[in-house]
Scaffold this motif. Structure first.
Motif, PDB file in Angstrom:
ATOM      1  N   UNK A  57     -49.158 -37.473 -30.746  1.00  0.00           N
ATOM      2  CA  UNK A  57     -50.559 -37.314 -31.459  1.00  0.00           C
ATOM      3  C   UNK A  57     -51.788 -37.031 -30.771  1.00  0.00           C
ATOM      4  N   UNK A  58     -52.331 -37.954 -29.945  1.00  0.00           N
ATOM      5  CA  UNK A  58     -53.203 -38.411 -29.058  1.00  0.00           C
ATOM      6  C   UNK A  58     -53.414 -36.857 -28.491  1.00  0.00           C
ATOM      7  N   UNK A  59     -52.217 -36.070 -27.189  1.00  0.00           N
ATOM      8  CA  UNK A  59     -51.822 -34.971 -26.604  1.00  0.00           C
ATOM      9  C   UNK A  59     -52.333 -34.147 -27.558  1.00  0.00           C
ATOM     10  N   UNK A  60     -52.526 -33.814 -28.332  1.00  0.00           N
ATOM     11  CA  UNK A  60     -52.683 -32.606 -29.730  1.00  0.00           C
ATOM     12  C   UNK A  60     -51.452 -31.365 -29.798  1.00  0.00           C
ATOM     13  N   UNK A  61     -50.593 -32.607 -29.552  1.00  0.00           N
ATOM     14  CA  UNK A  61     -48.736 -32.002 -28.882  1.00  0.00           C
ATOM     15  C   UNK A  61     -48.353 -31.824 -30.452  1.00  0.00           C
ATOM     16  N   UNK A  62     -48.236 -32.777 -31.700  1.00  0.00           N
ATOM     17  CA  UNK A  62     -48.137 -32.663 -32.639  1.00  0.00           C
ATOM     18  C   UNK A  62     -48.934 -32.882 -34.088  1.00  0.00           C
ATOM     19  N   UNK A  63     -49.405 -32.378 -35.345  1.00  0.00           N
ATOM     20  CA  UNK A  63     -49.607 -32.955 -36.323  1.00  0.00           C
ATOM     21  C   UNK A  63     -49.127 -34.429 -36.770  1.00  0.00           C
ATOM     22  N   UNK A  64     -50.254 -34.739 -37.957  1.00  0.00           N
ATOM     23  CA  UNK A  64     -49.447 -35.471 -38.878  1.00  0.00           C
ATOM     24  C   UNK A  64     -50.639 -35.159 -40.449  1.00  0.00           C
ATOM     25  N   UNK A  65     -49.466 -35.072 -41.451  1.00  0.00           N
ATOM     26  CA  UNK A  65     -50.113 -35.224 -42.599  1.00  0.00           C
ATOM     27  C   UNK A  65     -49.197 -36.497 -43.569  1.00  0.00           C
ATOM     28  N   UNK A  66     -50.323 -36.923 -44.221  1.00  0.00           N
ATOM     29  CA  UNK A  66     -49.523 -37.970 -46.117  1.00  0.00           C
ATOM     30  C   UNK A  66     -48.821 -36.589 -46.344  1.00  0.00           C
ATOM     31  N   UNK A  67     -47.523 -37.200 -46.930  1.00  0.00           N
ATOM     32  CA  UNK A  67     -47.307 -36.293 -48.822  1.00  0.00           C
ATOM     33  C   UNK A  67     -46.227 -37.309 -48.972  1.00  0.00           C
ATOM     34  N   UNK A  68     -47.272 -37.948 -49.986  1.00  0.00           N
ATOM     35  CA  UNK A  68     -46.793 -39.294 -51.176  1.00  0.00           C
ATOM     36  C   UNK A  68     -46.589 -40.276 -49.442  1.00  0.00           C
ATOM     37  N   UNK A  69     -46.017 -41.385 -49.751  1.00  0.00           N
ATOM     38  CA  UNK A  69     -45.878 -41.908 -48.526  1.00  0.00           C
ATOM     39  C   UNK A  69     -45.135 -42.143 -47.764  1.00  0.00           C
ATOM     40  N   UNK A  70     -45.357 -40.574 -47.169  1.00  0.00           N
ATOM     41  CA  UNK A  70     -44.458 -40.330 -46.103  1.00  0.00           C
ATOM     42  C   UNK A  70     -45.756 -39.620 -45.216  1.00  0.00           C
ATOM     43  N   UNK A  71     -44.976 -39.935 -44.042  1.00  0.00           N
ATOM     44  CA  UNK A  71     -45.894 -38.988 -43.169  1.00  0.00           C
ATOM     45  C   UNK A  71     -44.978 -38.331 -41.938  1.00  0.00           C
ATOM     46  N   UNK A  72     -45.563 -36.874 -42.406  1.00  0.00           N
ATOM     47  CA  UNK A  72     -44.749 -35.943 -41.972  1.00  0.00           C
ATOM     48  C   UNK A  72     -45.384 -35.170 -39.997  1.00  0.00           C
ATOM     49  N   UNK A  73     -44.520 -35.279 -39.705  1.00  0.00           N
ATOM     50  CA  UNK A  73     -45.131 -35.115 -37.815  1.00  0.00           C
ATOM     51  C   UNK A  73     -44.661 -33.834 -37.698  1.00  0.00           C
ATOM     52  N   UNK A  74     -45.346 -32.609 -37.276  1.00  0.00           N
ATOM     53  CA  UNK A  74     -44.872 -31.496 -37.060  1.00  0.00           C
ATOM     54  C   UNK A  74     -45.713 -30.973 -35.733  1.00  0.00           C
ATOM     55  N   UNK A  75     -44.880 -29.840 -34.706  1.00  0.00           N
ATOM     56  CA  UNK A  75     -45.036 -29.208 -33.847  1.00  0.00           C
ATOM     57  C   UNK A  75     -46.652 -28.768 -33.913  1.00  0.00           C
ATOM     58  N   UNK A  76     -47.090 -28.462 -33.151  1.00  0.00           N
ATOM     59  CA  UNK A  76     -48.740 -28.388 -32.786  1.00  0.00           C
ATOM     60  C   UNK A  76     -48.650 -26.701 -32.219  1.00  0.00           C
ATOM     61  N   UNK A  77     -48.319 -24.908 -32.971  1.00  0.00           N
ATOM     62  CA  UNK A  77     -47.609 -24.017 -31.827  1.00  0.00           C
ATOM     63  C   UNK A  77     -48.509 -23.554 -31.153  1.00  0.00           C
TER      64      UNK A  77
END
Length: 117
Positions: A57-77
């Motif tokens: 996340x700090x390197x900017x390669x992934x993002x995170x978002x909260x969905x209810x009680x979960x944290x969703x991580x995704x790649x940043x194309x």
């Protein structure tokens, strides 16, 4: 991409757990995966995985978002594409169209099983 950004991205990927997690997120696409699912698929304790995902996340390669009680991580194309462009920017002296060595690589052979998705 600036050289310091490339170094940060490469540094974040320079660990087996982070590289494996990142590849899993690339495979999942921009919708990403919940942290618990990533931990389960990689067989990594949640606390350890959180540390590694924060590095990505700090390197900017992934993002995170909260969905209810979960944290969703995704790649940043855009970040992945920028890193690949930075690494291949001057491939074959700018003559990539005439140099077979600069053509996109075939899918990598895997020496061990990748995580199930």
């Amino acid at each position: 991409m600036e050289p310091d950004q490339a170094v940060a991205a490469l540094g974040a990927l320079a660990h087996e757990h982070r590289l494996t997690a990142y590849r899993l997120l690339v495979e999942a696409g921009p919708d990403g995966l919940p942290a618990g699912t990533i931990a389960e698929r990689l067989g990594t304790p949640s606390s350890t995985l959180t540390f590694h995902l924060q590095q990505l996340l700090h390197a900017g390669l992934v993002s995170q978002r909260r969905a209810s009680r979960q944290i969703i991580y995704a790649m940043v194309p855009a970040s992945m594409n920028a890193l690949m462009a930075y690494l291949t920017e001057n491939c074959c002296g700018g003559q990539a169209s005439r140099a077979p060595a600069c053509e996109p690589a075939a899918p990598a052979a895997r020496s061990r099983k990748s995580p199930a998705v």
